[in-house]
Write an enzyme that holds these catalytic residues in place. Sequence first.
Site, PDB file in Angstrom:
ATOM      1  N   GLU A   1     -13.418 -40.815  34.586  1.00 51.07           N
ATOM      2  CA  GLU A   1     -13.600 -40.620  33.151  1.00 51.07           C
ATOM      3  C   GLU A   1     -12.270 -40.286  32.482  1.00 51.07           C
ATOM      4  OE1 GLU A   1     -16.604 -37.525  32.833  1.00 51.07           O
ATOM      5  OE2 GLU A   1     -17.597 -38.272  34.642  1.00 51.07           O
TER       6      GLU A   1
ATOM      7  N   GLU B   1     -20.031 -37.186  23.940  1.00 48.07           N
ATOM      8  CA  GLU B   1     -20.876 -36.229  24.663  1.00 48.07           C
ATOM      9  C   GLU B   1     -20.629 -34.835  24.092  1.00 48.07           C
ATOM     10  OE1 GLU B   1     -21.183 -34.251  29.167  1.00 48.07           O
ATOM     11  OE2 GLU B   1     -20.102 -36.135  28.870  1.00 48.07           O
TER      12      GLU B   1
END
Length: 422
Positions: A226, A337
Amino acid sequence: MSAAAHFSNDRVYKGFLVWLCFWGWLSLTCAGRLSVSSQNLQVHKHLKRLNKPAVKSIQSPDGDIIDCVHISKQPAFDHPFLKDHKIQMNPSTTPELLFEENKVSKKPKLERINPVTQLWHQNGVCSEGTIPVRRTKKEDVLRASSVKRYGKKKHRTVPLPRSADPDLANQSGHQHAIAYVEGGKFYGAKATINVWKPKVQSPNEFSLSQLWILGGSFGQDLNSIEAGWQVSPDLYGDNNTRLFTYWTSDAYQATGCYNLLCSGFIQVNSQIAMGASISPVSGFHNPQYDISITIWKDPKEGHWWMQFGDGYVLGYWPSFLFSYLADSASIVEWGGEVVNMEEDGHHTTTQMGSGQFPDAGFSKASYFRNIQVVDSSNNLKEPKGINTFTEKSNCYDVEVSKNDDWGHYFYYGGPGRNPNCQ
């Protein structure tokens, strides 16, 4: 009293306390003092592991200290499998661009995008042969739930677009607004990400925007790479927008960490610091700033490389760190997120992206543009069959579109708590 005498007296005092504890006296006092002493020792050892000797140190305007560490002394090489690793200074090849994103823009000048840099660059640079490492401070580690958990995400933080069980998605307290592709073999991904400074309600919440390279199932064997930007008061001690990376090979259980906070990622670039503040950031109805991130699998060596912008090849995750990603990824995700702690029983007011819903549009909502995947021939190409996912679209939403200038792109985000999101 001299420092030496004070130190000596302090040692005698601590020794006396230990003696009293041994014989069962001052039991409550002892338990407290010894646990604090034990914690301090753990923290000290951890800081010594993370903060390698610096060739020079640079004080950043935001309070960070950036240590220029010799490339061979970086935290990655604490990993037993990297003991005799020969650093690969460059990938054997970079993905070829099939979609031309640098053509003359048909958009008005209002939509011209500006470059970004890192705040610490104002006060110095690291020389070739060293890498910039954000120094970890004692208070950084103490904010974590434990020394062992410092620099790690909590379990089950990946969006579950294929899961039909909404309870599973909401258990973790993490909410997402993403675009994703699945069902093929992917050898990397790219995106240009609009940079903002979202408001985060509580220190133990965060807001981030990133891309995910995923392999395995959403169970205990998930492999994930990520990268993106985040605002995380708990991790960094402030509300600055920072460049970050993350990796795990077991669904965030024991392996992996943010940035360089464990052994794994090998950095080769002397100019960009993982975890350092990005500056400037976009403003509402003001100039817009974005960053490009590319992650791809080197077809020759098999390592996963990361590039920041057009010219900064940052480093790589060695292929042995992973099981499923040792071959290829099966899902790629792009988006936002947040952590929703639901304090006082209400949804958090932590913003995702700019804090605006997607329909607000350019210079108001946050976006990902020119999203691409890397195929088996090491070509960057437009993703096919893009899906979207969000747990609560009244809190955070996502809208995908396409044009000649931005290729596949989407606006995403939201304010969190609002009249339709309680």
